[in-house]
Design a protein around this motif. Structure first.
Motif, PDB file in Angstrom:
ATOM      1  N   THR A 227      24.432  12.469 -21.094  1.00 37.18           N
ATOM      2  CA  THR A 227      25.398  13.332 -21.760  1.00 37.18           C
ATOM      3  C   THR A 227      26.399  12.511 -22.571  1.00 37.18           C
ATOM      4  N   LEU A 243      26.405  21.472 -21.438  1.00 37.53           N
ATOM      5  CA  LEU A 243      26.178  20.461 -20.424  1.00 37.53           C
ATOM      6  C   LEU A 243      27.403  20.198 -19.557  1.00 37.53           C
ATOM      7  N   GLY A 247      26.774  17.154 -16.647  1.00 35.27           N
ATOM      8  CA  GLY A 247      25.400  17.206 -17.103  1.00 35.27           C
ATOM      9  C   GLY A 247      24.670  18.473 -16.705  1.00 35.27           C
TER      10      GLY A 247
END
Length: 248
Positions: A227, A243, A247
Motif C-alpha cells: 500500500t 485500502l 491494506g
C-alpha cells in the motif's frame, strides 16, 4: 509507416547493384533470367495478389537461389505472407533470410518483418501470450542492434503496446484468481505485472490487488508495504481510499 513503402525502399536498396554492367558468361544469363522471373512476382505483390506473388517468388528462389533477386524474393515472400495474415509462414520466411544472410546490410528489415508477423498474431485478452513475448524479444533485438534503423521507431512503439497488452492480461488473470479466493495465485500474477511490466498502466491496479491479496492471506506487513508503494507511486490513486493504511 506504410508497409508498402518499407518494401519498396528495401527492394530499391537490395537491387540497386543490379544496374551495373554485364557479367560474364552464364552468371549474366542467370541474372537476367532471375530479373525476368522477379518482375511479374513484384507486380503481383504490388497489386495485392499475394498468393501469386508467393508462388512466383518461391519459384525464383528454387531456380536461382543466389544473387540479389533471390534475396529480395525471400524478403518479399515474408512480406506477402504477412499481408495474407499467415503469421507463422511470414516468421519462417523472415527467419530464413536472417539465417542465410546475417551480414546483409538490410537484415534489420527482416528482423522487423519477423517482429510484425509475431505482432500480427496477438488477438486480445484470451490469446496465447507467446506471440506477444516473441514479438517483444524480436523488436528488442532490432532496436538494440540497429538503434538508428528506419524501422526502430515503429518497433519501439509496438514494444510499448506489447507491455500494455501483457500487463493488462496478467492483471485480468490476477483479478480472476482473486475473485475465486486463490490469493497466492493472484499475488503471483500481480507481482508479474509490477516487476515485468513496470511501464504498463495496469501496474497501479496490480498494486491494489496485491495489497488486497496479502491482506486476505493475513500478511499484514506485506499488505502495508505494498500500500505504501502504491501511495508513493500513485498518490492520487482511487484505490488508496479502499485500502487504508492497514491494506484492507
Amino acid at each position: 509507416m506504410s508497409k508498402r513503402i518499407l518494401v519498396a525502399l528495401c527492394c530499391a536498396a537490395l537491387l540497386a547493384g543490379c544496374a551495373g554492367g554485364p557479367k560474364p558468361g552464364s552468371q549474366s544469363e542467370n541474372h537476367d533470367s532471375a530479373r525476368v522471373m522477379f518482375d511479374p512476382a513484384k507486380q503481383a505483390m504490388d497489386r495485392g495478389d499475394y498468393s501469386t506473388a508467393i508462388k512466383l517468388f518461391e519459384d525464383l528462389e528454387a531456380r536461382y537461389p543466389y544473387g540479389p533477386y533471390a534475396e529480395q524474393a525471400e524478403l518479399d515472400t515474408a512480406y506477402s505472407y504477412y499481408q495474407r495474415g499467415e503469421s507463422d509462414a511470414a516468421v519462417a520466411a523472415a527467419d530464413r533470410f536472417i539465417k542465410l544472410h546475417p551480414a546483409n546490410p538490410y537484415v534489420d528489415y527482416a528482423w522487423y518483418l519477423k517482429g510484425i508477423a509475431y505482432y500480427q498474431a496477438i488477438q486480445g485478452a484470451e490469446w496465447d501470450p507467446d506471440p506477444a513475448e516473441k514479438a517483444f524479444a524480436t523488436f528488442d533485438i532490432l532496436v538494440k542492434r540497429w538503434p538508428n534503423s528506419a524501422y526502430a521507431a515503429d518497433a519501439r512503439q509496438r514494444m510499448a503496446k506489447i507491455i500494455d497488452i501483457l500487463g493488462q492480461r496478467n492483471l485480468e488473470i490476477c483479478k480472476f484468481y482473486y475473485a475465486r479466493h486463490a490469493y497466492v495465485a493472484a499475488a503471483d500474477r500481480c507481482n508479474t505485472v509490477i516487476t515485468r511490466y513496470q511501464l504498463s498502466p495496469a501496474r497501479e491496479e496490480a498494486l491494489y490487488y496485491l495489497a488486497r491479496s496479502y491482506a486476505r492471506m493475513n500478511l499484514k506487513g506485506l499488505a502495508q508495504s505494498t500500500t505504501a508503494v502504491l501511495a508513493y507511486n500513485y498518490p492520487r490513486s482511487k484505490y488508496l481510499g479502499q485500502l487504508g493504511v492497514s491494506g484492507h
